[in-house]
Design a protein around this motif. Structure first.
Motif, PDB file in Angstrom:
ATOM      1  N   GLY A   1       7.037 -46.911-102.181  1.00 52.83           N
ATOM      2  CA  GLY A   1       6.558 -46.748-100.784  1.00 52.83           C
ATOM      3  C   GLY A   1       6.246 -47.886-100.103  1.00 52.83           C
ATOM      4  N   LEU A   2       5.584 -47.720 -98.888  1.00 50.46           N
ATOM      5  CA  LEU A   2       5.057 -48.844 -98.097  1.00 50.46           C
ATOM      6  C   LEU A   2       3.601 -48.330 -97.892  1.00 50.46           C
ATOM      7  N   GLY A   3       2.884 -48.717 -98.731  1.00 45.88           N
ATOM      8  CA  GLY A   3       1.326 -48.091 -98.714  1.00 45.88           C
ATOM      9  C   GLY A   3       0.372 -48.653 -97.640  1.00 45.88           C
ATOM     10  N   TRP A   4       0.702 -49.754 -96.764  1.00 43.28           N
ATOM     11  CA  TRP A   4      -0.165 -50.170 -96.076  1.00 43.28           C
ATOM     12  C   TRP A   4      -0.991 -49.424 -95.345  1.00 43.28           C
ATOM     13  N   GLU A   5       0.042 -48.571 -94.427  1.00 45.57           N
ATOM     14  CA  GLU A   5      -0.598 -47.716 -93.516  1.00 45.57           C
ATOM     15  C   GLU A   5      -1.529 -46.806 -94.183  1.00 45.57           C
ATOM     16  N   SER A   6      -1.141 -46.115 -95.263  1.00 44.46           N
ATOM     17  CA  SER A   6      -1.812 -44.977 -96.121  1.00 44.46           C
ATOM     18  C   SER A   6      -3.141 -45.617 -96.739  1.00 44.46           C
ATOM     19  N   TRP A   7      -3.163 -46.824 -97.113  1.00 43.03           N
ATOM     20  CA  TRP A   7      -4.118 -47.645 -97.492  1.00 43.03           C
ATOM     21  C   TRP A   7      -5.264 -47.773 -96.420  1.00 43.03           C
ATOM     22  N   LEU A   8      -4.955 -48.231 -95.164  1.00 40.36           N
ATOM     23  CA  LEU A   8      -5.894 -48.163 -94.146  1.00 40.36           C
ATOM     24  C   LEU A   8      -6.442 -46.794 -93.659  1.00 40.36           C
ATOM     25  N   ALA A   9      -5.678 -45.916 -93.843  1.00 34.41           N
ATOM     26  CA  ALA A   9      -6.128 -44.524 -93.534  1.00 34.41           C
ATOM     27  C   ALA A   9      -7.411 -44.125 -94.390  1.00 34.41           C
ATOM     28  N   ARG A  10      -6.993 -44.336 -95.813  1.00 35.14           N
ATOM     29  CA  ARG A  10      -8.073 -44.050 -96.883  1.00 35.14           C
ATOM     30  C   ARG A  10      -9.255 -44.875 -96.822  1.00 35.14           C
ATOM     31  N   HIS A  11      -9.168 -46.101 -96.385  1.00 28.94           N
ATOM     32  CA  HIS A  11     -10.428 -46.925 -96.376  1.00 28.94           C
ATOM     33  C   HIS A  11     -11.102 -47.336 -95.219  1.00 28.94           C
ATOM     34  N   ARG A  12     -10.922 -46.190 -94.021  1.00 23.47           N
ATOM     35  CA  ARG A  12     -11.264 -46.339 -92.761  1.00 23.47           C
ATOM     36  C   ARG A  12     -12.996 -46.484 -92.853  1.00 23.47           C
ATOM     37  N   PRO A  13     -13.579 -47.123 -91.596  1.00 26.25           N
ATOM     38  CA  PRO A  13     -14.937 -46.947 -91.842  1.00 26.25           C
ATOM     39  C   PRO A  13     -15.682 -45.649 -91.500  1.00 26.25           C
ATOM     40  N   GLU A  14     -16.700 -45.469 -92.267  1.00 21.17           N
ATOM     41  CA  GLU A  14     -17.276 -43.952 -92.246  1.00 21.17           C
ATOM     42  C   GLU A  14     -18.643 -43.901 -91.342  1.00 21.17           C
ATOM     43  N   SER A  15     -19.080 -45.321 -90.863  1.00 21.78           N
ATOM     44  CA  SER A  15     -20.409 -45.233 -90.367  1.00 21.78           C
ATOM     45  C   SER A  15     -20.267 -44.722 -88.952  1.00 21.78           C
TER      46      SER A  15
ATOM     47  N   GLN B   1      -9.040 -40.761 -87.901  1.00 22.31           N
ATOM     48  CA  GLN B   1      -7.902 -40.085 -88.065  1.00 22.31           C
ATOM     49  C   GLN B   1      -6.801 -40.964 -88.113  1.00 22.31           C
ATOM     50  N   ALA B   2      -6.652 -41.924 -87.448  1.00 22.96           N
ATOM     51  CA  ALA B   2      -5.327 -42.657 -87.065  1.00 22.96           C
ATOM     52  C   ALA B   2      -5.144 -43.479 -88.457  1.00 22.96           C
ATOM     53  N   PRO B   3      -3.773 -43.512 -88.760  1.00 24.37           N
ATOM     54  CA  PRO B   3      -3.568 -44.199 -90.124  1.00 24.37           C
ATOM     55  C   PRO B   3      -3.697 -45.763 -89.940  1.00 24.37           C
ATOM     56  N   CYS B   4      -3.674 -46.316 -88.666  1.00 20.62           N
ATOM     57  CA  CYS B   4      -3.609 -47.849 -88.696  1.00 20.62           C
ATOM     58  C   CYS B   4      -4.716 -48.418 -87.796  1.00 20.62           C
ATOM     59  N   THR B   5      -5.894 -47.253 -87.735  1.00 19.25           N
ATOM     60  CA  THR B   5      -7.106 -47.615 -87.118  1.00 19.25           C
ATOM     61  C   THR B   5      -7.812 -48.870 -87.475  1.00 19.25           C
ATOM     62  N   VAL B   6      -8.049 -49.050 -88.687  1.00 19.73           N
ATOM     63  CA  VAL B   6      -8.987 -50.033 -89.296  1.00 19.73           C
ATOM     64  C   VAL B   6      -8.349 -51.566 -88.798  1.00 19.73           C
ATOM     65  N   LEU B   7      -6.874 -51.572 -88.693  1.00 17.01           N
ATOM     66  CA  LEU B   7      -6.471 -52.888 -88.191  1.00 17.01           C
ATOM     67  C   LEU B   7      -6.496 -53.025 -86.721  1.00 17.01           C
ATOM     68  N   THR B   8      -6.197 -51.789 -85.927  1.00 10.67           N
ATOM     69  CA  THR B   8      -6.062 -51.668 -84.562  1.00 10.67           C
ATOM     70  C   THR B   8      -7.288 -51.311 -83.737  1.00 10.67           C
ATOM     71  N   MET B   9      -8.242 -50.891 -84.166  1.00  6.99           N
ATOM     72  CA  MET B   9      -9.213 -50.417 -83.371  1.00  6.99           C
ATOM     73  C   MET B   9     -10.349 -51.439 -82.996  1.00  6.99           C
ATOM     74  N   ARG B  10     -10.091 -52.797 -83.913  1.00  2.00           N
ATOM     75  CA  ARG B  10     -10.837 -53.805 -83.206  1.00  2.00           C
ATOM     76  C   ARG B  10     -10.443 -54.379 -82.042  1.00  2.00           C
ATOM     77  N   SER B  11      -9.105 -54.153 -81.575  1.00  2.00           N
ATOM     78  CA  SER B  11      -8.620 -54.550 -80.660  1.00  2.00           C
ATOM     79  C   SER B  11      -8.094 -53.586 -79.513  1.00  2.00           C
ATOM     80  N   THR B  12      -8.283 -52.160 -79.516  1.00  2.00           N
ATOM     81  CA  THR B  12      -7.665 -51.293 -78.711  1.00  2.00           C
ATOM     82  C   THR B  12      -8.557 -50.391 -78.115  1.00  2.00           C
TER      83      THR B  12
END
Length: 192
Positions: free
Chosen positions: A97-111, A175-186
């Motif tokens: 697999g290509l686990g990056w997107e899944s990893w980001l979804a699992r490690h999203r900020p909860e605060s 909810q978004a799979p790529c949010t940890v990476l992209t939410m800082r700039s979107t």
């Protein structure tokens, strides 16, 4: 592993590389849009502060904020869709697999606190509130003779919409799979 399996894997990896490059390009565009927005707002405030009769120029800021937030929302959704495609379509085609997107979804900020204090609240609806508050005395004391209700209604509508966009993007952060990476700039979804 058969040649057909290798071809599928190699094709998926090539597509993955191209899509990650597209994500990088879109994130760069998001940063440029944020910089352009901050520059535009700074210029408008500078013009307004340079002379007493120039306060009405502040009415441009809610529209600039709205337009900027819509462009950022569009970029965000494209990045989110690409990330979802990588996770759902390409990852199963590659052994392991290509686990990056899944990893980001699992490690999203909860605060929740981080969501409520997100800088986009200051950057988009915040500057709109400040500009509308600064121009309100001018509008209601006779500085603008026509369409006072229309001016304040339109500004308030744009402010409310920008606020809803910020709230949506911050809620989608979990909810978004790529949010940890992209939410800082979107920004957020424009079509909720």
């Amino acid at each position: 592993m058969t040649q057909a399996d290798r071809d599928v894997r190699e094709g998926a990896l090539a597509e993955y590389a191209a899509l990650r490059s597209e994500i990088t390009t879109r994130i760069s565009a998001q940063h440029q849009m944020l910089a352009l927005h901050m520059t535009a707002v700074s210029v408008v405030f500078s013009v307004a502060l340079s002379g007493g009769a120039r306060w009405p120029v502040l009415l441009v800021i809610p529209f600039v904020s709205y337009t900027s937030s819509e462009i950022l929302a569009s970029l965000f959704h494209t990045v989110e869709a690409i990330a979802r495609y990588i996770d759902e379509e390409l990852s199963p085609k590659v052994p392991g697999g290509l686990g990056w997107e899944s990893w980001l979804a699992r490690h999203r900020p909860e605060s929740e606190l981080r969501k409520l204090t997100h800088p986009y609240y200051l950057l988009f609806p915040g500057v709109s509130v400040v500009s509308l508050a600064a121009v309100t005395p001018f509008v209601w004391t006779g500085g603008v003779s026509a369409h006072r209700f229309d001016v304040s209604f339109c500004g308030g509508f744009r402010l409310a919409h920008c606020s809803r966009l910020c709230r949506t993007v911050l809620q989608s952060r979990s909810q978004a799979p790529c949010t940890v990476l992209t939410m800082r700039s979107t920004l957020s979804r424009a079509t909720d």
